[in-house]
Design a protein around this motif. Structure first.
Motif, short mmCIF file in Angstrom:
data_model
loop_
_atom_site.label_atom_id
_atom_site.label_comp_id
_atom_site.label_asym_id
_atom_site.label_seq_id
_atom_site.Cartn_x
_atom_site.Cartn_y
_atom_site.Cartn_z
N GLU A 119 108.04 86.80 42.07
CA GLU A 119 108.91 85.31 41.43
C GLU A 119 109.25 84.99 40.36
OE1 GLU A 119 111.04 81.35 43.19
OE2 GLU A 119 109.55 83.29 43.80
N HIS A 120 108.76 85.21 39.20
CA HIS A 120 109.39 85.83 37.80
C HIS A 120 109.52 87.03 37.39
CE1 HIS A 120 109.53 80.95 37.43
NE2 HIS A 120 108.14 80.92 38.41
N GLY A 121 108.67 87.38 38.08
CA GLY A 121 109.37 89.49 36.99
C GLY A 121 108.44 89.02 35.97
N GLN A 122 108.67 90.33 35.22
CA GLN A 122 108.48 90.43 33.86
C GLN A 122 108.02 89.16 32.85
OE1 GLN A 122 107.60 94.11 33.38
NE2 GLN A 122 106.59 93.25 31.02
N LYS A 123 108.72 88.37 32.84
CA LYS A 123 108.33 86.49 32.55
C LYS A 123 106.82 86.51 32.81
CE LYS A 123 110.00 82.75 31.28
NZ LYS A 123 111.17 81.15 31.83
N TYR A 124 106.64 86.98 34.32
CA TYR A 124 105.18 86.33 34.25
C TYR A 124 103.92 87.15 33.42
CZ TYR A 124 101.08 84.28 37.18
OH TYR A 124 99.73 84.00 37.33
N ILE A 125 104.92 88.65 33.95
CA ILE A 125 104.04 90.07 33.47
C ILE A 125 103.83 89.92 32.03
CG2 ILE A 125 103.61 92.48 33.62
CD1 ILE A 125 105.33 92.50 35.89
N ASP A 126 104.07 88.97 31.12
CA ASP A 126 104.32 89.03 29.68
C ASP A 126 102.92 88.31 29.74
OD1 ASP A 126 105.64 91.41 29.54
OD2 ASP A 126 107.48 89.78 29.27
N TYR A 127 103.22 86.92 30.21
CA TYR A 127 102.57 86.04 30.19
C TYR A 127 101.03 86.04 30.58
CZ TYR A 127 100.63 81.09 31.79
OH TYR A 127 99.42 80.01 31.90
N LYS A 128 100.92 86.79 31.79
CA LYS A 128 99.61 87.40 32.14
C LYS A 128 98.68 87.37 30.71
CE LYS A 128 98.46 88.61 36.57
NZ LYS A 128 98.60 89.97 37.22
N GLN A 129 99.64 89.08 29.88
CA GLN A 129 99.69 89.60 29.68
C GLN A 129 98.65 88.59 28.06
OE1 GLN A 129 101.78 92.77 28.53
NE2 GLN A 129 101.39 93.97 30.34
N LYS A 130 99.56 88.21 27.92
CA LYS A 130 98.84 87.06 26.81
C LYS A 130 97.79 86.04 27.13
CE LYS A 130 103.98 87.24 24.78
NZ LYS A 130 104.91 86.47 24.38
N VAL A 131 98.04 85.97 28.40
CA VAL A 131 96.94 84.35 28.55
C VAL A 131 95.77 85.03 29.48
CG1 VAL A 131 96.76 81.62 29.02
CG2 VAL A 131 98.56 82.48 27.75
N ARG A 132 95.06 84.24 29.56
CA ARG A 132 93.92 84.64 30.10
C ARG A 132 93.45 83.56 31.20
NH1 ARG A 132 89.31 86.85 28.05
NH2 ARG A 132 87.80 85.70 30.00
N ARG A 133 93.50 84.61 32.78
CA ARG A 133 93.25 83.32 34.37
C ARG A 133 92.42 82.00 33.99
NH1 ARG A 133 91.33 87.60 38.01
NH2 ARG A 133 93.98 88.05 37.91
N LEU A 134 91.55 82.33 32.68
CA LEU A 134 90.52 80.73 33.39
C LEU A 134 91.16 80.38 31.65
CD1 LEU A 134 87.91 80.70 35.55
CD2 LEU A 134 89.67 79.99 35.78
N ILE A 135 90.40 80.61 30.57
CA ILE A 135 90.01 80.10 29.88
C ILE A 135 89.37 81.30 28.72
CG2 ILE A 135 87.56 78.76 29.50
CD1 ILE A 135 90.08 76.82 28.11
#
Length: 200
Positions: A184-200
């Motif tokens: 849905e969000h492409g590279q924007k979400y991929i970048d977000y995944k690299q910065k923020v952990r799945r849970l905490i």
């Protein structure tokens, strides 16, 4: 302590589901003009996960009601006596409270993007602020905290099953949602995944 928990646990889950899910869903539905509950009722793998997720939540609520009404039945749940001490129970109650507050804050961060399930019909905003800046899935993290809290307040074989089953279903749901959000969000979400952990 048992009499206290007999009142607190059902009350907690009524408030948790009432405020964190029902009330929030009603508010969002009025804002967007459609039901934010988008879990499928089909025979797909995603539909099956949703079915078992709802079944687990209903079983947990039934458990705390039975615990409140029939405290003498507790021995049949195979209690873990080593953990059945006041200190552990207070830790569990603290986690339950944190879970509720955490979930409400996270849902507030989501605003109109709040959904129960994956909405393939409406493009929602990618939320990265608030609790989403430290966890990609803060609501699911809060739900895991509530599972741990329930186990610690009433440590027994049944709440172990709820904890394990709930955790596994949440992990599967997270991955389904992350796959959808990547499309849905492409590279924007991929970048977000690299910065923020799945849970905490």
């Amino acid at each position: 302590m048992v009499d206290f928990l007999r009142i607190v646990l059902p009350t907690y889950f009524i408030i948790y589901f009432g405020v964190a899910f029902v009330l929030k869903s009603v508010i969002v539905a009025k804002r967007i003009g459609r039901n934010p509950l988008v879990l499928p009722n089909d025979d797909s793998a995603y539909g099956l996960i949703g079915f078992y997720f709802k079944l687990t939540l209903m079983a947990m609520f039934l458990y705390v009601v039975i615990y409140a009404l029939f405290p003498n039945w507790y021995e049949y749940y195979l209690p873990i006596t080593q953990l059945d001490i006041p200190t552990i129970k207070y830790v569990g109650l603290t986690l339950l409270l944190i879970s509720l507050v955490w979930a409400v804050i996270a849902q507030g961060n989501m605003k109109n993007s709040w959904r129960i399930g994956i909405d393939t019909n409406t493009k929602t905003e990618l939320v990265t602020n608030g609790l989403f800046s430290i966890s990609r899935n803060p609501i699911f993290f809060g739900m895991i905290l509530s599972l741990v809290g329930l186990f610690l307040t009433t440590p027994n074989a049944l709440t172990v099953v709820f904890l394990i089953l709930g955790y596994v279903l949440i992990q599967i749901q997270i991955r389904l949602e992350e796959e959808f959000l990547t499309k849905e969000h492409g590279q924007k979400y991929i970048d977000y995944k690299q910065k923020v952990r799945r849970l905490i």
